[in-house]
Enzyme design. Structure first.
Site, PDB file in Angstrom:
ATOM      1  CD  GLU A 257       4.900  23.719   5.220  1.00 29.19           C
ATOM      2  OE1 GLU A 257       4.903  24.920   5.476  1.00 29.19           O
ATOM      3  OE2 GLU A 257       5.846  22.958   5.506  1.00 29.19           O
ATOM      4  CG  ASP A 299     -19.265 -15.683  15.265  1.00 30.41           C
ATOM      5  OD1 ASP A 299     -19.614 -16.247  16.311  1.00 30.41           O
ATOM      6  OD2 ASP A 299     -19.907 -15.753  14.204  1.00 30.41           O
TER       7      ASP A 299
END
Length: 785
Positions: A257, A299
């Site tokens: 759980e 980039d």
């Protein structure tokens, strides 16, 4: 020039629509919250809630429901806070524009600009739409937002399409101009890139896929064991209700759980740690995904580099005289609140200032009498001053062609400097306003330099087995030079496959898709509009927070607050740490679940009464296992993680070594607990035997948490006090376990009795048996290796 009439402008606005870009649909807070409640593990726990409620086990149902709700709320708030933080970074394209209408220059909202409008431009303006230049004076535009190139582009009126075109979102660096709008909104180049975004797809992250696989395996295991136990009960003639209740207990034992909460908390901790390193995470799952990246496409401008032009080299016999002449031939200005003018000229003035040369002092001592602005035909500019000197700077070929004298080797030096990716400017002097019969003084090499920390970050990425690829709209020579300087390329290595120059938005997208087809986990960085489609297509899009456009930030999973490539590599390390913490927490949780299942299954096979009630198992799963698992998720990332290659794409989060460890742990704990249970059952009532088994398993689990920190290092080798949260959790659980034996309400709920000090000490000591065996097994494996 009259421009449009107001009536015509209104008609065109009604016809073409507002000059706006349609961005991605904003995700509502409700949708963001509902998105947290999905997946195999979620439905597995929902099933446990339904069964528990149907049997009247309301405490179990409520407890599991609380776990599910808390998990969803934690995930929601992390993503919601990240979205709100992004609001502070938004800086969209020109909010207002100056246009000429009915013969007057007026300011209008950029959204009201229409085709046919005449834009009136000057330095500092953001171009409000795509347009064709009607007239221009020394006009230069920074198009980095679209192309990635940091060097301003000279623009003129005329038939040359590229030189006369202006694009939405670009910035006027210097000069003035008037341009006729030819496209607005989604019809602009900016808008076409936005269209590309609709062709990209989101997909499940590697962690989501692996957790889904684990959930399916647990479901099959749960069903299989429940059927076996039910069959054994049926063959023994056990009443159907008892069989069903036993099956529910087994289902509770099989389902971890706390798993969803552990995964969410581990990711949330990763988010906080990344935020401290200047990486803002918009989606929790992105933390782990970045950790398994095999390729980072980056980039160049402002990510690998500083994002500003500086003088890298001065060549000539008299550098002081050379820089004085260069400073005297500039229009830029240096101010404490921000520099103004062409970035190249700003770089010249900054370098001149280092030698005590100030343009303000030059203007005072030798005021300008005449200036000849730069144009693309002459490729130079000049300023004639009151001292009778013409100061000239420009392209090397133009200066040399108009010079009567020049330092020896000047042309060869210029060629060599250009080969290293420098933008080379020649400087000369004349004695009249004519740009002929000049005396060339030398050369100045300018470039946008790499950030000082990038080279080390690239080395770290390569050591971690991550391939770094540069994708830029810049010139191939400049791109290759920077790539070699930061270590992406070795000195004699070919750029192919590692450096992509002159890249368009479509080609960036194609590169990312090709890498994904080769089974790479791709991280893509970007700041401009041109990067947005590739950012969204990549497994993990990383946008720039400072220089990035809103479009690039909207489609990304992570935003860099400092625009720094080194931050990405630090975040990769944190991502790997998060994955390892989730793995160790999951191994810890499932070892406990497997122990519970094996204890219950063995008891059923040998004919013993059920050792645990459903509430016992739920308590162990949520408290005894769940809390230490959360503490394990906060373990600091090991520096050694960045010395290994990324884990294979198809590797399960629980591989063969983990399952062997889970099985071995379950065997040891099962033997220990059943021995205590069987011994107590012979001399004491069933409730007392269950009490003993329950308490021993709880203590065995909390001690085992220390061993779970590493699969091969002993717990003190990890540093006893390096995870204080774990120590606090263990102390808390032991105290809580003792407390429930002395509170009437919990004694009744758990069907347990009072536990004395001696009895507690005995159970604590027995609980040390499994962890001792596990630690000794680590030593045995170490000696065998």
């Amino acid at each position: 020039m009259e421009g449009l009439s107001n009536a015509t402008a209104r008609e065109k606005l009604a016809s073409f629509g507002p000059n706006t870009i349609v961005h991605q649909k904003k995700v509502s807070a409700l949708s963001m919250l509902l998105a947290q409640f999905k997946g195999g593990m979620f439905w597995l726990l929902v099933g446990a809630i339904v069964i528990s409620a149907a049997l009247g086990e309301y405490i179990d149902a409520i407890a599991i429901s609380i776990i599910l709700i808390l998990n969803g709320v934690i995930g929601f708030f992390q993503e919601y806070r990240a979205e709100r933080a992004l609001e502070a970074l938004k800086a969209m394209t020109a909010p207002r524009a100056r246009v000429m209408r009915e013969g007057r220059t007026i300011t209008v909202p950029a959204a009201d600009v229409v085709p046919g409008d005449l834009l009136v431009l000057e330095a500092g303006d953001i171009v409000a739409a795509d347009a064709t230049i009607s007239s221009a004076s020394s006009l230069a535009i920074n198009e980095a937002v679209l192309t990635g190139e940091s060097i301003p582009v000279e623009k003129t009126a005329g038939d040359h399409a590229e030189a006369s075109q202006l694009f939405l979102g670009t910035t006027v660096v210097r000069g003035t101009g008037v341009a006729e709008v030819i496209a607005t909104g989604m019809g602009t180049e900016f808008g076409k890139i936005a269209h590309l975004l609709s062709g990209t797809e989101d997909e499940q992250t590697p962690l989501q896929k692996r957790i889904s696989d684990v959930s399916q395996h647990l479901l099959f295991l749960c069903v299989g064991i429940v059927l076996i136990v039910a069959l054994l009960g049926f063959l023994r003639g056990t009443p159907p209700l008892d069989i069903f209740l036993g099956a529910v207990s087994l289902a509770v034992a099989a389902v971890p759980e706390g798993l969803l909460a552990v995964v969410t908390i581990a990711l949330a901790i990763g988010v906080q740690r990344m935020a401290k390193r200047k990486a803002l995470v918009r989606k929790l799952s992105a933390v782990e995904t970045l950790g398994c990246a095999t390729v980072i496409c980056t980039d160049k401008t402002a990510t690998l580099t500083e994002g500003k032009m500086i003088v890298r080299e001065v060549w000539g016999p008299d550098q002081n005289r050379l820089l004085f002449a260069a400073a005297a031939c500039t229009d830029a200005e240096l101010h404490s609140e921000g520099d103004a003018g062409d970035p190249t000229e700003v770089a010249l003035l900054v370098e001149a200032r280092k030698l005590g040369i100030e343009r303000g002092a030059i203007e005072s001592s030798a005021s300008r009498r005449f200036s000849n602005p730069f144009d693309s035909d002459r490729k130079m500019m000049s300023i004639f001053r009151s001292d009778g000197v013409l100061y000239v700077k420009g392209a090397v070929e133009s200066i040399l062609a108009n010079s009567k004298t020049a330092p020896s080797g000047m042309h060869d030096a210029a060629t060599e400097m250009a080969g290293r990716g420098l933008r080379v400017i020649a400087v000369a002097l004349g004695d009249s306003t004519s740009e002929q019969n000049l005396d060339a003084l030398g050369l100045i090499g300018i470039s946008d330099p790499p950030r000082p920390e990038v080279a080390a970050a690239v080395r770290s990425a390569q050591a971690a087995g991550i391939r770094v690829i540069m994708i830029t709209g810049d010139h191939p020579v400049t791109a290759a030079a920077i790539a070699k300087e930061v270590g992406i390329l070795k000195p004699d290595q070919e750029p192919e496959g590692r450096v992509y120059a002159r890249s368009s938005p479509a080609s960036k997208l194609e590169i990312v898709r090709r890498l994904k087809s080769e089974n790479h986990i791709v991280a893509m960085t970007g700041d401009g509009v041109n990067d947005a489609p590739a950012l969204q297509e990549a497994h993990i899009g990383i946008a720039m927070g400072i220089s990035g456009t809103e479009v690039s930030r909207e489609v990304s999973e992570i935003v860099l607050a400092d625009d720094n490539f080194a931050t990405i590599i630090a975040a990769v390390g944190e991502g790997r740490g998060v994955y390892e913490n989730i793995r160790k927490s999951l191994t810890f949780l499932l070892s406990g679940n497997m122990s519970e299942l094996l204890i219950m299954l063995t008891a059923a096979v040998v004919g013993l009464p059920t050792p645990f009630l459903a509430l016992h198992l739920l308590w162990i799963n949520l408290v005894t296992d769940g809390l230490p698992a959360l503490a394990l998720a906060a373990d600091p990332a090991s520096p050694s993680l960045m010395k290994h290659k990324p884990r294979p794409l198809k590797e399960s989060i629980l591989g063969r070594p983990q399952w062997i460890w889970i099985g071995f742990t379950a065997l040891v704990e099962t033997a220990t607990v059943l021995a205590v249970y069987h011994y107590t059952l012979r001399t004491e009532p069933l409730d007392d035997a269950r009490n003993a088994a329950f308490t021993v398993l709880v203590f065995a689990e909390v001690w085992r948490a220390f061993s779970a920190r590493s699969p091969d290092r002993l717990f003190w080798e990890e540093g006893i006090f390096s995870n204080l949260k774990l120590i606090a959790v263990v102390v808390f659980i032991v105290a809580l376990q003792v407390a429930i034996h002395h509170i009437p309400l919990t004694e009744e709920l758990f069907k347990i009795g009072n536990m004395g000090l001696l009895e507690c000490g005995v159970y604590l000591a027995i609980g040390l048996i499994p962890v001792t065996v596990l630690e000794l097994s680590k030593l045995i494996m170490r000696f065998r290796k």
